[in-house]
Scaffold this active site. Structure first.
Site, PDB file in Angstrom:
ATOM      1  N   HIS A  50      57.193  47.480  -4.981  1.00  0.00           N
ATOM      2  CA  HIS A  50      58.018  47.756  -5.932  1.00  0.00           C
ATOM      3  C   HIS A  50      59.147  46.617  -6.044  1.00  0.00           C
ATOM      4  CE1 HIS A  50      55.935  51.339  -4.980  1.00  0.00           C
ATOM      5  NE2 HIS A  50      56.289  51.703  -6.133  1.00  0.00           N
ATOM      6  N   LYS A  75      48.807  48.631  -6.223  1.00  0.00           N
ATOM      7  CA  LYS A  75      50.010  49.332  -7.122  1.00  0.00           C
ATOM      8  C   LYS A  75      50.998  48.339  -7.024  1.00  0.00           C
ATOM      9  CE  LYS A  75      53.081  52.882  -8.161  1.00  0.00           C
ATOM     10  NZ  LYS A  75      53.857  53.954  -7.218  1.00  0.00           N
ATOM     11  N   GLU A  84      61.943  50.247  -0.813  1.00  0.00           N
ATOM     12  CA  GLU A  84      60.947  50.049  -2.122  1.00  0.00           C
ATOM     13  C   GLU A  84      61.389  51.128  -3.186  1.00  0.00           C
ATOM     14  OE1 GLU A  84      58.208  48.173  -2.474  1.00  0.00           O
ATOM     15  OE2 GLU A  84      58.633  47.118  -0.604  1.00  0.00           O
TER      16      GLU A  84
END
Length: 232
Positions: free
Chosen positions: A124, A151, A67
């Protein structure tokens, strides 16, 4: 305005003390401890952080290499590390990686909520920006799993990618509540300053060190956020 989070990335206690002293004068609304940067015993840090930041909210993050972080951990090691840090009771928020697997994620999320911690579920992509609808659906999945703050950070290849991220952010925040998103690198800097318009409620700024490409210094970012504040 979006809240400004500043990461702490010191590898040892002296470096963390130095960072904590440095950020005292910066406009941080919360601090993120990037535990994956730390090379010592993780459990020696939480009490030190809480003693030095007072009432300022603390976000705990163990970012794995897949990530974009520094921690070379197996899924089992990741769960053990995060479980131990949740157990200290010193943090207000914890970051849980969506990629750790749903069963593991739900166990960690339950532990965090039992400890009265808010949960950031994160994903991510350091190579590309997925299509707008995919970004939205991923944020929705995080929210349905129980995240207080979904997120998603992506890497743009062109301006259209930045627009896709911002559009997905606006839709997600409008349909189900607060999210945290960013388009990384120089091209994506605008996304770090535009949360008041598109709905990203936290923006990460560089303190003594940056923890991701495209982070703007905290003082510069605060000035931009104030200038762009639609309430002014």
């Amino acid at each position: 305005m979006p809240k400004i989070a500043i990461p702490l990335t010191g590898e040892r206690l002296p470096a963390l003390y130095e960072e904590l002293e440095y950020v005292r004068a910066l406009p941080a609304d919360l601090l993120e401890w990037r535990a994956d940067y730390y090379l010592g015993n993780l459990l020696e840090v939480p009490s030190l952080l809480r003693e030095n930041v007072g009432e300022k909210p603390l976000l705990c993050t163990v970012r794995t290499r897949k990530e974009g972080g520094q921690a070379a951990l197996t899924p089992e090691e990741y769960e053990a590390a995060v479980t131990a840090l949740i157990g200290t009771g010193k943090f207000d928020l914890v970051d849980l990686e969506l990629s750790c697997g749903q069963e593991r994620l739900l166990r960690l999320l339950r532990l965090a909520h039992e400890g009265e911690m808010a949960v950031v579920i994160s994903k991510h992509d350091f190579e590309k920006t997925p299509p707008e609808h995919e970004i939205f659906c991923t944020l929705l999945e995080m929210e349905r799993l129980g995240a207080e703050l979904p997120k998603y950070a992506v890497m743009p290849q062109n301006v259209r990618d930045v627009l896709a991220l911002l559009s997905a952010t606006e839709r997600a925040s409008r349909e189900f509540g607060p999210v945290v998103t960013m388009s990384m690198g120089a091209l994506g800097k605008i996304s770090r300053a535009s949360g008041a318009y598109f709905g990203s409620c936290i923006t990460f700024a560089a303190g003594k060190n940056a923890s991701a490409p495209g982070q703007i210094s905290a003082e510069d970012l605060k000035a931009v956020l104030q200038d762009l504040d639609p309430a002014r």
